[in-house]
Design a protein around this motif. Structure first.
Motif, PDB file in Angstrom:
ATOM      1  N   HIS A 340       0.725   0.741   5.901  1.00  0.00           N
ATOM      2  CA  HIS A 340       1.781   0.154   6.122  1.00  0.00           C
ATOM      3  C   HIS A 340       2.753   1.154   6.594  1.00  0.00           C
ATOM      4  CE1 HIS A 340       0.391  -3.475   4.209  1.00  0.00           C
ATOM      5  NE2 HIS A 340       0.062  -2.722   2.947  1.00  0.00           N
ATOM      6  N   GLN A 347      -3.889  -3.106  10.804  1.00  0.00           N
ATOM      7  CA  GLN A 347      -3.301  -4.299  10.533  1.00  0.00           C
ATOM      8  C   GLN A 347      -3.856  -5.334  11.589  1.00  0.00           C
ATOM      9  OE1 GLN A 347       0.653  -2.292  11.312  1.00  0.00           O
ATOM     10  NE2 GLN A 347       1.394  -3.327   9.591  1.00  0.00           N
ATOM     11  N   ASP A 361       5.929  -5.643  11.545  1.00  0.00           N
ATOM     12  CA  ASP A 361       5.665  -4.223  11.270  1.00  0.00           C
ATOM     13  C   ASP A 361       4.870  -3.775  12.324  1.00  0.00           C
ATOM     14  OD1 ASP A 361       6.763  -4.155   8.673  1.00  0.00           O
ATOM     15  OD2 ASP A 361       4.658  -4.857   7.736  1.00  0.00           O
TER      16      ASP A 361
END
Length: 372
Positions: A340, A347, A361
């Motif tokens: 993250h 991801q 993100d």
């Protein structure tokens, strides 16, 4: 296998995509004798969690060590030693059954276009020529080649090579047929990587031009960018293979680093002994690797797995091999990366829901890296 069972169109596909290199009949007979299957998939050696020194963390952004690794990676790029490999053989069944690489993700751009934009940005910053090799499959090959041709440039030339092809079988060993009566071909897994690179001549040509390092990632993992610091870390380790590992989160399933008879390697989740608590290992395999080109220019006796599938509601079996098993043959390093934030590298987008959840993100991370 009786050739009269194969229709002309399927026979042409099999010939084009290297079916002759798959030990199909041998695998089928092993399966019928009970030598391939879920029980046989499990590792029988002594399996232990990785030791403390087996997992190295990527230095944080802004640190002196990160800058040093970045410079080392960029130097290798400027010398023409680095290429990117993007796995683009999958179909997006949850996106309407289209070629996964062609699915639009952001501002009308597809997975493949965004992956290539990242490589172009990295090449520009490093003032380097960085080739990209796309691994397609029989299902995606024509579409991938059509997409790639206008995107290839002198600084980032693109070549496409394909996985192999095999046929699904029924539990009794007969060739599996779908509801329409047609045979059911499939790609045998990303373990085809080194075999496809060699069969196509891509690896030989890359090495002949002075190529040393290949960075492999999945087309649907957009934050697995071509980071010079990762290349620098791989060179610093001196290993033949560097595998990126991400922290586990609830519900995660996949391969993980473990020691098998004392050797650190990736063990797929279905291969761990039944009594082994996989939660003892806090990270898992992201399927992003840096590979030494000379080290992978060899034949590897990768394990073939019999994988149970349901096709048109009927049981089918297909034979697959997995690229992570290269770590059992090659001296390998395991690099812990973030999941993250601005330095995230895992991801993947498997469903439309993933896309909606991860897009903000991903955009932030790619913009921070200059890839958007």
């Amino acid at each position: 296998m009786n050739s009269r069972e194969i229709d002309a169109a399927t026979a042409q596909l099999l010939q084009r995509y290297g079916f002759e290199d798959i030990p199909f009949e041998k695998l089928k007979q092993q399966m019928l004798r009970g030598e391939l299957g879920e029980a046989q998939n499990r590792i029988t050696g002594i399996v232990e969690p990785p030791e403390a020194g087996d997992l190295q963390a990527l230095p944080p952004l802004g640190s002196d060590l990160r800058r040093a690794l970045t410079e080392r990676g960029q130097e290798a790029m400027r010398r023409g030693e680095v290429a990117a490999v993007i796995l683009a053989g999958g179909m997006a069944t949850r996106f309407g059954g289209v070629v996964k690489a062609a699915v639009e993700v952001l501002d009308g751009k597809s997975f493949l276009e965004l992956k290539l934009e990242d490589v172009r940005a990295v090449a520009e910053r490093a003032d380097a020529r960085i080739p990209v090799y796309l691994m397609s499959s029989f299902a995606t090959d024509e579409a991938i080649r059509t997409m790639a041709e206008p995107l290839s440039t002198e600084r980032v030339p693109i070549e496409t090579f394909s996985q192999f092809i095999s046929l699904r079988i029924a539990p009794d060993g007969a060739l599996f047929r779908d509801e329409s009566g047609a045979l059911s071909p499939h790609a045998p897994g990303h373990g085809d990587l080194t075999f496809g690179l060699r069969r196509s001549g891509v690896l030989e040509a890359f090495r002949a031009r002075g190529g040393r390092v290949l960075m492999m990632s999945n087309v649907d993992n957009l934050t697995a960018t071509l980071d010079p610091a990762i290349i620098g870390a791989h060179l610093e380790f001196g290993a033949a293979l560097t595998a990126e590992m991400a922290p586990k989160e609830p519900g995660d399933k996949g391969g993980a680093p473990a020691r098998v008879d004392g050797r650190a390697q990736i063990v797929e989740a279905f291969r761990f002994p039944e009594d082994f608590d996989q939660e003892r290992i806090p990270v898992f395999n992201t399927n992003t690797f840096v590979l030494d080109a000379a080290a992978i220019d060899a034949e590897f006796a990768l394990t073939w797995f019999a994988v149970n599938k349901a096709v048109d509601g009927k049981p089918a079996i297909q034979f697959e091999r997995l690229v992570g098993e290269l770590t059992s043959f090659l001296d390998s390093a395991f690099l812990r990366v973030e999941r993250h934030g601005p330095d995230a590298r895992f991801q993947p987008i498997k469903t439309p829901e993933d896309m909606d959840k991860e897009r903000p993100d991903i955009v932030k991370a790619l913009k921070a890296r200059g890839s958007l």
